[in-house]
Design a protein around this motif. Structure first.
Motif, short mmCIF file in Angstrom:
data_model
loop_
_atom_site.label_atom_id
_atom_site.label_comp_id
_atom_site.label_asym_id
_atom_site.label_seq_id
_atom_site.Cartn_x
_atom_site.Cartn_y
_atom_site.Cartn_z
N TRP B 68 0.85 -1.21 0.00
CA TRP B 68 0.00 0.00 0.00
C TRP B 68 0.88 1.25 0.00
O TRP B 68 0.62 2.21 -0.72
N TRP B 85 -9.46 12.42 -10.40
CA TRP B 85 -10.15 13.41 -9.56
C TRP B 85 -10.27 14.75 -10.27
O TRP B 85 -11.28 15.46 -10.13
N ARG B 134 -16.99 20.75 10.14
CA ARG B 134 -16.06 19.61 10.16
C ARG B 134 -14.61 20.09 10.27
O ARG B 134 -13.82 19.55 11.03
N THR B 144 -9.16 10.28 13.99
CA THR B 144 -8.85 10.31 12.55
C THR B 144 -7.51 9.62 12.24
O THR B 144 -7.25 9.28 11.09
#
Lengths: 108, 148
Positions: B68, B85, B134, B144
């Motif tokens: 990864w 994106w 947020r 997180t």
């Protein structure tokens, strides 16, 4: 675990619980959707569940501390999906007061 | 037999086997007799026992994690993701601008146009409010950093 080795439960303080509902942002949801197509671990959701698990656990511990507990026994996790892509995690157990093991082990 | 430089010597192999409790009774006694006269061999055994204790405490690194991390640095993978994106962002912007233009040009009555415009505006404002909330609370969210 329903008991604590070497200690007796001398008082049951009630249910200690903590829950949370968390989601990843839409970008991660799109990434997760694409990984769903090709298979394998969806790390976005592994992380989501791990975050929820730890937060629910910490809230349960805080609840138990507030009750003056020494330990939480019979602890369990429960999960559900509250909305698409959002996980609910519930951690719960019985908050108890402990004493060293001895003859006076009556649960009140 | 000549051993390669990186291969463990027979003494090291014997020390590993002894530390791991893999020797039979006779071999164990023979090794202990040798170890009694050899501080170097005893040090080897201590070293492997410490290593064993350390390895038992350390969480194993999953081979997939290594891959990864390698993928995250891979230029092709980064390029594909960035391009994907970017195209998605351009598409969204074009749809938003085109949608507003079509709404302005279409034959709907004025009240319907204003209604749709207000709903779109409300969605944007509410999203901005949720995003702002947020961003403000994220620094106080210790969860997180958890990966699994």
């Amino acid at each position: 675990m329903d008991s604590v080795p070497g200690r007796n439960i001398v008082k049951v303080l009630g249910l200690a619980r903590g829950n949370t509902v968390r989601a990843r942002h839409v970008g991660r949801d799109i990434g997760a959707f694409l990984k769903n197509l090709v298979g394998g671990e969806i790390v976005e959701y592994t992380k989501l569940l791990a975050e929820s698990r730890e937060q629910a656990l910490d809230r349960m511990i805080a609840d138990a501390r507030e009750r003056g507990a020494d330990a939480v026994v019979g602890m369990r996790f429960a999960t559900s999906e509250i909305a698409s892509g959002a996980s609910e995690f519930l951690a719960y157990g019985t908050a108890v007061k402990l004493a060293p093991e001895g003859p006076s082990d009556t649960v009140r | 037999m000549k051993t390669a430089e990186n291969e463990p010597t027979p003494d090291e192999l014997a020390a590993m086997a002894y530390a791991d409790g893999e020797l039979d009774e006779a071999a164990r006694r023979a090794f202990e007799a040798r170890m009694a006269n050899s501080p170097g061999l005893a040090r080897e055994v201590t070293h492997y026992r410490r290593l064993h204790a350390l390895a038992a405490r350390a969480a194993p690194i999953e081979p997939m994690d290594v891959e990864w991390r390698r993928l995250a640095r891979d230029p092709l993978q980064r390029g594909l993701t960035a391009l994907g994106w970017s195209l998605a962002a351009v598409g969204c912007a074009a749809l938003a601008v085109g949608g507003c233009w079509m709404l302005a040009q279409c034959a709907l009555p004025a009240w319907a146009k204003w209604g749709c415009g207000a709903l779109l505006g409300a969605s944007v404002l509410l999203f901005a409010a949720a995003l702002r909330a947020r961003m403000r609370t994220r620094p106080y969210d210790p969860y997180t950093e958890i990966q699994r």
